[in-house]
Design a protein around this motif. Structure first.
Motif, PDB file in Angstrom:
ATOM      1  N   THR A 239       0.825  -1.207   0.000  1.00 45.42           N
ATOM      2  CA  THR A 239       0.000   0.000   0.000  1.00 45.42           C
ATOM      3  C   THR A 239       0.862   1.261   0.000  1.00 45.42           C
ATOM      4  O   THR A 239       0.432   2.325   0.426  1.00 45.42           O
ATOM      5  CB  THR A 239      -0.956   0.019   1.213  1.00 45.42           C
ATOM      6  OG1 THR A 239      -0.211  -0.212   2.413  1.00 45.42           O
ATOM      7  CG2 THR A 239      -2.015  -1.058   1.075  1.00 45.42           C
ATOM      8  N   ASP A 269      -8.750  -0.823   0.733  1.00 47.31           N
ATOM      9  CA  ASP A 269      -8.659   0.570   0.293  1.00 47.31           C
ATOM     10  C   ASP A 269      -8.863   0.684  -1.221  1.00 47.31           C
ATOM     11  O   ASP A 269      -8.910   1.788  -1.760  1.00 47.31           O
ATOM     12  CB  ASP A 269      -7.337   1.208   0.718  1.00 47.31           C
ATOM     13  CG  ASP A 269      -6.115   0.604   0.024  1.00 47.31           C
ATOM     14  OD1 ASP A 269      -6.275  -0.337  -0.777  1.00 47.31           O
ATOM     15  OD2 ASP A 269      -4.996   1.075   0.296  1.00 47.31           O
ATOM     16  N   SER A 271      -7.074  -0.006  -4.074  1.00 44.63           N
ATOM     17  CA  SER A 271      -6.034   0.807  -4.699  1.00 44.63           C
ATOM     18  C   SER A 271      -5.126  -0.060  -5.558  1.00 44.63           C
ATOM     19  O   SER A 271      -5.168  -1.292  -5.511  1.00 44.63           O
ATOM     20  CB  SER A 271      -5.186   1.505  -3.621  1.00 44.63           C
ATOM     21  OG  SER A 271      -4.419   0.546  -2.890  1.00 44.63           O
ATOM     22  N   THR A 273      -0.871  -0.112  -6.544  1.00 45.44           N
ATOM     23  CA  THR A 273       0.452   0.440  -6.248  1.00 45.44           C
ATOM     24  C   THR A 273       1.403   0.066  -7.372  1.00 45.44           C
ATOM     25  O   THR A 273       1.409  -1.079  -7.833  1.00 45.44           O
ATOM     26  CB  THR A 273       0.987  -0.101  -4.912  1.00 45.44           C
ATOM     27  OG1 THR A 273       0.078   0.237  -3.876  1.00 45.44           O
ATOM     28  CG2 THR A 273       2.344   0.500  -4.588  1.00 45.44           C
ATOM     29  N   ASN A 289       0.595   4.998  -4.957  1.00 45.73           N
ATOM     30  CA  ASN A 289      -0.515   4.172  -4.480  1.00 45.73           C
ATOM     31  C   ASN A 289      -1.780   5.000  -4.662  1.00 45.73           C
ATOM     32  O   ASN A 289      -1.947   6.026  -4.000  1.00 45.73           O
ATOM     33  CB  ASN A 289      -0.321   3.782  -3.007  1.00 45.73           C
ATOM     34  CG  ASN A 289      -1.543   3.110  -2.412  1.00 45.73           C
ATOM     35  OD1 ASN A 289      -2.241   3.700  -1.594  1.00 45.73           O
ATOM     36  ND2 ASN A 289      -1.803   1.880  -2.820  1.00 45.73           N
ATOM     37  N   PRO A 291      -6.258   5.184  -5.879  1.00 44.21           N
ATOM     38  CA  PRO A 291      -7.527   4.449  -5.952  1.00 44.21           C
ATOM     39  C   PRO A 291      -7.811   3.917  -7.343  1.00 44.21           C
ATOM     40  O   PRO A 291      -7.413   4.524  -8.342  1.00 44.21           O
ATOM     41  CB  PRO A 291      -8.565   5.498  -5.530  1.00 44.21           C
ATOM     42  CG  PRO A 291      -7.904   6.808  -5.786  1.00 44.21           C
ATOM     43  CD  PRO A 291      -6.451   6.597  -5.532  1.00 44.21           C
TER      44      PRO A 291
END
Length: 355
Positions: A239, A269, A271, A273, A289, A291
């Motif tokens: 993350t 979350d 997301s 990365t 990182n 969304p």
């Protein structure tokens, strides 16, 4: 410009998806256009052979092989049961000799021989993992989530988040001769979920879903004993600079074509990365990182130009598309999302005479 198609595997038990959706790929725009669907019972994973002639998919209690037509269409060739429950993950070796399946529900590694025409042959070897783990919600028992051969074809490895271990087997190809020779034992509750090797076979990248981490190992084979040796070099957080919260879980890890970058999806979350990779040392550096505009990114596929990605969002039932700016370290949504019921995975394949 080459023509490309994308195959997206989905669960079909709700009746909202047939199993595999075929899309035409616009590489320049970084988008898909739906073409057709092919029936497969609960395609939890799909993989394409290295010569791009065949597509293999998980189906209930086994696997199915499809021949890829010049236009990207699929023709079912064969199917085989694996003497167990539906596999979680499927892999084909670089030489197209064997198919490897990983059983999450029953903790079973199954290796099937492939015929010269790509059809799935008989089971060559099968192994059940045994042992108790430390993650209560996973039943504290064996669950295999990823099995692959090393790129030199000397060993077969299986990641098991249920018992916090990556088992290493010597596999000869002769029935009944598979043998456990070593293991990478990870911390209790770390949950080793997925792994891949760099193309030069020098480095192993091991993804942990519960601890949101990647461990980087140097891989060698001892000259005197002929045994695998893994030296841990680095641990990075999936993350990025954000703290790995208890509700986050790393879900997938995808290399770009030349191993320069790695994309990692994170549920919780929601997301993605980006890591850059040093080709000489194998070490990773987090670049961003951000969304992913969907829920539970179960897979991230990189377009052939390396400039676009698609996030396969399982819970929200969508595919979301982004242009990647490596210099500015960001992604920008570049087209409308596409609805797909309970998608699990995506592969993008060149088709036609230029493939």
């Amino acid at each position: 410009m080459k023509n490309y198609v994308a195959y997206v595997g989905s669960y079909s038990y709700t009746g909202k998806a047939k199993g595999i959706t075929i899309f035409d790929v616009d590489v320049e725009r970084g988008s898909f256009k739906k073409r057709a669907e092919v029936e497969v019972d609960n395609a939890s994973d799909i993989v394409v052979s290295s010569d791009r002639r065949m597509l293999y998919a998980v189906e209930d209690y086994g696997v199915v092989a499809f021949r890829i037509l010049p236009d990207g269409g699929l023709v079912r060739v064969s199917s085989k049961k694996v003497n167990g429950m539906r596999p979680h993950h499927i892999c084909v070796d670089q030489e197209g000799k064997y198919l490897y399946t990983s059983g999450y529900h029953d903790g079973k590694l199954t290796i099937l021989r492939l015929d010269p025409d790509g059809a799935v042959g008989p089971i060559v070897d099968e192994v059940y993992h045994k042992g108790l783990g430390s993650i209560a919600e996973r039943g504290s028992r064996a669950h295999i989530t990823c099995s692959k051969p090393t790129r030199d074809m000397r060993f077969v490895m299986s990641a098991d988040p249920g018992i916090d271990q990556v088992s290493i087997y010597r596999f000869t190809g002769r029935p009944g001769e598979i043998r456990l020779v070593d293991a990478i034992r990870t911390a209790r509750g770390s949950s080793p979920y997925f792994f891949t090797f760099s193309k030069d076979n020098r480095f192993l990248y091991l993804l942990f879903d519960m601890t949101n981490a990647i461990d980087v190992y140097r891989y060698t084979v001892s000259e005197d004993r002929g045994m695998p040796e893994f030296t841990k070099l680095q641990t990075v957080c999936t993350t990025g600079d954000n703290a790995p919260g208890s509700l986050n879980a790393a879900t997938c890890m995808t290399f770009t074509a030349h191993d320069h970058y790695i994309f990692v999806g994170n549920a919780g979350d929601n997301s993605v990365t980006l890591f850059s990779r040093d080709a000489e040392t194998g070490l990773l550096t987090a670049e961003f990182n951000l969304p992913i505009s969907g829920e539970y990114p179960k897979d991230v596929a990189v377009f052939p130009d390396g400039q676009h990605i698609v996030s396969v969002n399982h819970e929200s039932g969508t595919l979301s598309f982004f242009k990647v700016d490596y210099e500015k370290k960001l992604i920008v949504m570049n087209t409308n999302e596409i609805p797909v019921s309970q998608p699990n995975c995506c592969v993008i394949v060149p088709v036609g005479e230029d493939a």
